[in-house]
Design an enzyme around this catalytic site. Structure first.
Site, PDB file in Angstrom:
ATOM      1  N   ASP A   1       0.872  -1.168   0.000  1.00  0.00           N
ATOM      2  CA  ASP A   1       0.000   0.000   0.000  1.00  0.00           C
ATOM      3  C   ASP A   1       0.917   1.228   0.000  1.00  0.00           C
ATOM      4  O   ASP A   1       2.135   1.105  -0.173  1.00  0.00           O
ATOM      5  CB  ASP A   1      -0.975  -0.030   1.187  1.00  0.00           C
ATOM      6  CG  ASP A   1      -0.316   0.268   2.527  1.00  0.00           C
ATOM      7  OD1 ASP A   1       0.929   0.360   2.609  1.00  0.00           O
ATOM      8  OD2 ASP A   1      -1.055   0.405   3.521  1.00  0.00           O
TER       9      ASP A   1
ATOM     10  N   HIS B   1      10.666 -23.508   9.765  1.00  0.00           N
ATOM     11  CA  HIS B   1       9.604 -24.220  10.474  1.00  0.00           C
ATOM     12  C   HIS B   1       8.218 -24.072   9.858  1.00  0.00           C
ATOM     13  O   HIS B   1       7.385 -24.969  10.012  1.00  0.00           O
ATOM     14  CB  HIS B   1       9.552 -23.764  11.929  1.00  0.00           C
ATOM     15  CG  HIS B   1      10.741 -24.207  12.720  1.00  0.00           C
ATOM     16  ND1 HIS B   1      10.834 -24.004  14.072  1.00  0.00           N
ATOM     17  CD2 HIS B   1      11.891 -24.835  12.351  1.00  0.00           C
ATOM     18  CE1 HIS B   1      11.987 -24.493  14.513  1.00  0.00           C
ATOM     19  NE2 HIS B   1      12.649 -24.987  13.478  1.00  0.00           N
TER      20      HIS B   1
ATOM     21  N   HIS C   1       8.030 -30.562  11.004  1.00  0.00           N
ATOM     22  CA  HIS C   1       7.348 -29.310  10.676  1.00  0.00           C
ATOM     23  C   HIS C   1       6.369 -29.479   9.516  1.00  0.00           C
ATOM     24  O   HIS C   1       5.414 -28.713   9.401  1.00  0.00           O
ATOM     25  CB  HIS C   1       8.371 -28.223  10.347  1.00  0.00           C
ATOM     26  CG  HIS C   1       9.378 -28.030  11.428  1.00  0.00           C
ATOM     27  ND1 HIS C   1       9.057 -27.537  12.670  1.00  0.00           N
ATOM     28  CD2 HIS C   1      10.706 -28.319  11.462  1.00  0.00           C
ATOM     29  CE1 HIS C   1      10.143 -27.504  13.423  1.00  0.00           C
ATOM     30  NE2 HIS C   1      11.154 -27.970  12.708  1.00  0.00           N
TER      31      HIS C   1
END
Length: 143
Positions: free
Chosen positions: A8, A98, A133
């Site tokens: 933005d 992770h 993970h």
């Protein structure tokens, strides 16, 4: 590799800086806007980046707004997106190791350009560890 990048007005300067940084690393950049500092609504740009990554038009994404918070929330509304707001190198490494984050968020008003380069490099250069993970990432993708 192709990276979609969006911001933005609050993240515009940082987006422009990171575009040059990525191009300097020979990474193709898909600029989804905004293209000035004129006030715009960050959800539109977060969604656009999320959709580009989720659809495969880009391999990864980077989003910026004033703090990185709002645009990261917007990007995470897109199924298949794992957008992480990172304020330092350690966070960038860990979110890749992770969480296998596919979009990086940073704040244009809170992150200096040189620090943003370091964060981006850590995120790009760190590999997902998989293993234990992977199950958690799969759970996120199914939500």
């Amino acid at each position: 590799m192709k990276i979609a990048i969006a911001s933005d007005h609050g993240g515009y300067e940082l987006k422009e800086h990171l575009k040059k940084y990525l191009e300097g690393r020979n990474i193709e950049v898909l600029d989804l806007g905004t293209h000035s500092e004129e006030s715009v609504d960050y959800p539109e740009y977060g969604r656009a980046c999320g959709e580009a990554v989720a659809s495969g038009k880009a391999d990864k994404g980077i989003v910026c707004c004033g703090t990185g918070i709002g645009i990261s929330i917007a990007a995470n509304k897109v199924k298949g997106v794992r957008c992480a707001l990172c304020t330092d190198v350690h966070m960038a490494e860990m979110t890749k190791k992770h969480n296998n984050a596919n979009i990086l968020a940073m704040g244009g008003r809170t992150t200096e350009p040189e620090k943003a380069e370091e964060i981006t490099a850590a995120w790009l250069d760190t590999e997902f560890e998989g293993g234990r993970h992977q199950r958690r990432v799969d759970m996120l993708d199914q939500m």
